[in-house]
Design a protein around this motif. Sequence first.
Motif, PDB file in Angstrom:
ATOM      1  N   ASP A 148       9.409   6.427  10.657  1.00 38.78           N
ATOM      2  CA  ASP A 148       8.500   6.998  11.638  1.00 38.78           C
ATOM      3  C   ASP A 148       9.196   7.298  12.961  1.00 38.78           C
ATOM      4  OD1 ASP A 148       5.978   4.727  10.542  1.00 38.78           O
ATOM      5  OD2 ASP A 148       6.255   6.807   9.983  1.00 38.78           O
ATOM      6  N   GLY A 149      10.334   6.733  13.190  1.00 38.04           N
ATOM      7  CA  GLY A 149      10.964   6.905  14.482  1.00 38.04           C
ATOM      8  C   GLY A 149      10.138   6.271  15.588  1.00 38.04           C
ATOM      9  N   GLY A 150       9.429   5.199  15.259  1.00 39.75           N
ATOM     10  CA  GLY A 150       8.625   4.494  16.251  1.00 39.75           C
ATOM     11  C   GLY A 150       7.203   5.003  16.367  1.00 39.75           C
ATOM     12  N   THR A 151       6.890   6.129  15.747  1.00 36.48           N
ATOM     13  CA  THR A 151       5.528   6.646  15.838  1.00 36.48           C
ATOM     14  C   THR A 151       4.702   6.142  14.670  1.00 36.48           C
ATOM     15  OG1 THR A 151       6.090   8.638  14.599  1.00 36.48           O
ATOM     16  CG2 THR A 151       6.324   8.745  16.994  1.00 36.48           C
ATOM     17  N   ILE A 152       3.406   6.184  14.828  1.00 36.31           N
ATOM     18  CA  ILE A 152       2.486   5.706  13.794  1.00 36.31           C
ATOM     19  C   ILE A 152       2.164   6.856  12.854  1.00 36.31           C
ATOM     20  CG2 ILE A 152       0.180   4.788  13.375  1.00 36.31           C
ATOM     21  CD1 ILE A 152       0.299   3.558  16.162  1.00 36.31           C
ATOM     22  N   ARG A 153       2.312   6.610  11.547  1.00 37.06           N
ATOM     23  CA  ARG A 153       1.935   7.625  10.556  1.00 37.06           C
ATOM     24  C   ARG A 153       0.424   7.728  10.527  1.00 37.06           C
ATOM     25  NH1 ARG A 153       4.243   7.157   4.764  1.00 37.06           N
ATOM     26  NH2 ARG A 153       3.857   9.347   4.735  1.00 37.06           N
ATOM     27  N   SER A 154      -0.058   8.923  10.428  1.00 36.42           N
ATOM     28  CA  SER A 154      -1.504   9.095  10.361  1.00 36.42           C
ATOM     29  C   SER A 154      -2.000   8.674   8.986  1.00 36.42           C
ATOM     30  CB  SER A 154      -1.890  10.539  10.646  1.00 36.42           C
ATOM     31  OG  SER A 154      -1.617  11.355   9.537  1.00 36.42           O
TER      32      SER A 154
ATOM     33  N   LEU B  35       2.558   2.840  -5.320  1.00 40.21           N
ATOM     34  CA  LEU B  35       2.398   1.477  -4.837  1.00 40.21           C
ATOM     35  C   LEU B  35       2.975   1.319  -3.427  1.00 40.21           C
ATOM     36  CD1 LEU B  35       1.334  -1.309  -5.766  1.00 40.21           C
ATOM     37  CD2 LEU B  35       3.639  -1.806  -6.563  1.00 40.21           C
ATOM     38  N   ARG B  36       4.161   1.897  -3.191  1.00 41.07           N
ATOM     39  CA  ARG B  36       4.765   1.825  -1.857  1.00 41.07           C
ATOM     40  C   ARG B  36       3.893   2.512  -0.812  1.00 41.07           C
ATOM     41  NH1 ARG B  36       9.600   2.951  -4.710  1.00 41.07           N
ATOM     42  NH2 ARG B  36       9.585   5.093  -3.950  1.00 41.07           N
ATOM     43  N   VAL B  37       3.316   3.658  -1.177  1.00 39.76           N
ATOM     44  CA  VAL B  37       2.444   4.366  -0.239  1.00 39.76           C
ATOM     45  C   VAL B  37       1.208   3.519   0.063  1.00 39.76           C
ATOM     46  CG1 VAL B  37       0.978   6.406   0.087  1.00 39.76           C
ATOM     47  CG2 VAL B  37       3.248   6.660  -0.902  1.00 39.76           C
ATOM     48  N   HIS B  38       0.619   2.914  -0.970  1.00 39.14           N
ATOM     49  CA  HIS B  38      -0.543   2.041  -0.759  1.00 39.14           C
ATOM     50  C   HIS B  38      -0.194   0.877   0.166  1.00 39.14           C
ATOM     51  CE1 HIS B  38      -3.607   3.819  -3.250  1.00 39.14           C
ATOM     52  NE2 HIS B  38      -2.855   3.782  -4.334  1.00 39.14           N
ATOM     53  N   GLN B  39       0.959   0.271  -0.049  1.00 43.77           N
ATOM     54  CA  GLN B  39       1.360  -0.862   0.789  1.00 43.77           C
ATOM     55  C   GLN B  39       1.533  -0.443   2.246  1.00 43.77           C
ATOM     56  OE1 GLN B  39       4.806  -1.964  -1.509  1.00 43.77           O
ATOM     57  NE2 GLN B  39       3.707  -3.529  -2.665  1.00 43.77           N
ATOM     58  N   GLU B  40       2.162   0.697   2.472  1.00 39.39           N
ATOM     59  CA  GLU B  40       2.344   1.203   3.835  1.00 39.39           C
ATOM     60  C   GLU B  40       0.997   1.542   4.467  1.00 39.39           C
ATOM     61  OE1 GLU B  40       5.131   1.491   5.781  1.00 39.39           O
ATOM     62  OE2 GLU B  40       6.130   0.358   4.211  1.00 39.39           O
ATOM     63  N   ARG B  41       0.132   2.157   3.678  1.00 40.58           N
ATOM     64  CA  ARG B  41      -1.203   2.511   4.179  1.00 40.58           C
ATOM     65  C   ARG B  41      -1.979   1.261   4.556  1.00 40.58           C
ATOM     66  NH1 ARG B  41      -6.218   4.407   0.795  1.00 40.58           N
ATOM     67  NH2 ARG B  41      -7.551   5.160   2.460  1.00 40.58           N
ATOM     68  N   LEU B  42      -1.890   0.239   3.721  1.00 40.10           N
ATOM     69  CA  LEU B  42      -2.579  -1.020   3.985  1.00 40.10           C
ATOM     70  C   LEU B  42      -2.085  -1.651   5.281  1.00 40.10           C
ATOM     71  CD1 LEU B  42      -4.780  -2.338   2.319  1.00 40.10           C
ATOM     72  CD2 LEU B  42      -3.063  -3.728   1.209  1.00 40.10           C
ATOM     73  N   LYS B  43      -0.756  -1.627   5.499  1.00 36.03           N
ATOM     74  CA  LYS B  43      -0.188  -2.164   6.746  1.00 36.03           C
ATOM     75  C   LYS B  43      -0.724  -1.416   7.962  1.00 36.03           C
ATOM     76  CE  LYS B  43       4.310  -3.109   4.950  1.00 36.03           C
ATOM     77  NZ  LYS B  43       5.737  -2.909   5.125  1.00 36.03           N
ATOM     78  N   GLU B  44      -0.779  -0.098   7.835  1.00 40.12           N
ATOM     79  CA  GLU B  44      -1.247   0.727   8.949  1.00 40.12           C
ATOM     80  C   GLU B  44      -2.714   0.468   9.257  1.00 40.12           C
ATOM     81  OE1 GLU B  44      -1.123   3.129  12.126  1.00 40.12           O
ATOM     82  OE2 GLU B  44       0.613   2.521  10.947  1.00 40.12           O
TER      83      GLU B  44
ATOM     84  N   TYR C  33     -11.202  -1.011   0.701  1.00 38.06           N
ATOM     85  CA  TYR C  33     -11.045   0.071  -0.265  1.00 38.06           C
ATOM     86  C   TYR C  33      -9.572   0.265  -0.619  1.00 38.06           C
ATOM     87  CZ  TYR C  33     -11.264   4.727  -2.316  1.00 38.06           C
ATOM     88  OH  TYR C  33     -11.130   5.798  -3.165  1.00 38.06           O
ATOM     89  N   ALA C  34      -8.710   0.242   0.394  1.00 36.62           N
ATOM     90  CA  ALA C  34      -7.272   0.414   0.168  1.00 36.62           C
ATOM     91  C   ALA C  34      -6.714  -0.746  -0.656  1.00 36.62           C
ATOM     92  CB  ALA C  34      -6.535   0.537   1.499  1.00 36.62           C
ATOM     93  N   THR C  35      -7.218  -1.949  -0.422  1.00 38.10           N
ATOM     94  CA  THR C  35      -6.779  -3.112  -1.197  1.00 38.10           C
ATOM     95  C   THR C  35      -7.176  -2.955  -2.664  1.00 38.10           C
ATOM     96  OG1 THR C  35      -6.978  -4.555   0.731  1.00 38.10           O
ATOM     97  CG2 THR C  35      -6.938  -5.631  -1.410  1.00 38.10           C
ATOM     98  N   ALA C  36      -8.389  -2.453  -2.904  1.00 38.97           N
ATOM     99  CA  ALA C  36      -8.838  -2.231  -4.280  1.00 38.97           C
ATOM    100  C   ALA C  36      -7.965  -1.175  -4.962  1.00 38.97           C
ATOM    101  CB  ALA C  36     -10.300  -1.801  -4.294  1.00 38.97           C
ATOM    102  N   GLN C  37      -7.621  -0.109  -4.247  1.00 35.02           N
ATOM    103  CA  GLN C  37      -6.744   0.920  -4.813  1.00 35.02           C
ATOM    104  C   GLN C  37      -5.371   0.341  -5.135  1.00 35.02           C
ATOM    105  OE1 GLN C  37      -6.991   3.944  -1.716  1.00 35.02           O
ATOM    106  NE2 GLN C  37      -8.019   5.304  -3.160  1.00 35.02           N
ATOM    107  N   LEU C  38      -4.854  -0.476  -4.245  1.00 41.06           N
ATOM    108  CA  LEU C  38      -3.557  -1.123  -4.465  1.00 41.06           C
ATOM    109  C   LEU C  38      -3.613  -1.984  -5.719  1.00 41.06           C
ATOM    110  CD1 LEU C  38      -0.669  -1.841  -3.167  1.00 41.06           C
ATOM    111  CD2 LEU C  38      -1.844  -3.884  -2.380  1.00 41.06           C
ATOM    112  N   ASN C  39      -4.684  -2.751  -5.863  1.00 42.69           N
ATOM    113  CA  ASN C  39      -4.824  -3.616  -7.043  1.00 42.69           C
ATOM    114  C   ASN C  39      -4.893  -2.805  -8.336  1.00 42.69           C
ATOM    115  OD1 ASN C  39      -4.800  -5.881  -5.403  1.00 42.69           O
ATOM    116  ND2 ASN C  39      -7.025  -6.029  -5.308  1.00 42.69           N
ATOM    117  N   ARG C  40      -5.616  -1.679  -8.303  1.00 46.66           N
ATOM    118  CA  ARG C  40      -5.700  -0.826  -9.501  1.00 46.66           C
ATOM    119  C   ARG C  40      -4.334  -0.242  -9.849  1.00 46.66           C
ATOM    120  NH1 ARG C  40     -10.772   0.565  -7.284  1.00 46.66           N
ATOM    121  NH2 ARG C  40      -9.878   2.357  -6.183  1.00 46.66           N
ATOM    122  N   THR C  41      -3.603   0.172  -8.827  1.00 48.28           N
ATOM    123  CA  THR C  41      -2.267   0.737  -9.065  1.00 48.28           C
ATOM    124  C   THR C  41      -1.339  -0.329  -9.631  1.00 48.28           C
ATOM    125  OG1 THR C  41      -2.572   2.336  -7.288  1.00 48.28           O
ATOM    126  CG2 THR C  41      -0.315   1.915  -7.981  1.00 48.28           C
TER     127      THR C  41
END
Length: 161
Positions: free
Chosen positions: A17-23, A66-75, A103-111
């Motif tokens: 991200d270069g220090g910026t927050i991903r949308s 899975l990596r995208v879900h994890q990053e999304r969950l952190k954000e 919802y994001a946690t449920a998606q992560l679990n399904r993945t």
Amino acid sequence: MAVRTVGNLRTRLSFEDGGTIRSLEKFKQDLRGLRSEMKTVTSQGRNYANSLKGLKQQQDILNRELRVHQERLKEIKKRYDEAVKAKGADSDEAKKLARDYNYATAQLNRTEEQLRKVTQAIKDQQNPWKRLSRDLDAASKKFEDFGDRATEFGKSYTTKV
């Protein structure tokens, strides 16, 4: 930055991200791209989707998803914590982010579950004893069907004679 090459169905996701927050919208776009890639792999036919090559492609896509879900969950968690700190846990924004987090946690679990099943299928494909057992089961079923048909033929032929 997402780079998509349709020819070899690879999606590379950069989490720098270069220090910026991903949308959060960017995460959704990445996930839509990965789901589209998965549909392409699974739409090539059941035999291909269950082949070792097809399963490995699915595993690769699911690992990236899975990596995208994890990053999304952190954000989402980060934004939730900020909203609670700024506006309180009962604010509309915090409640919405809490729902998004669940919802994001449920998606992560399904993945994770899909990835577990695909990984197990790959192990089964690679294990020669399981493959032999599966092949023998299929042959046994064919012989059993043949035997049943022969018995039926014999009964009907004997009755007519």
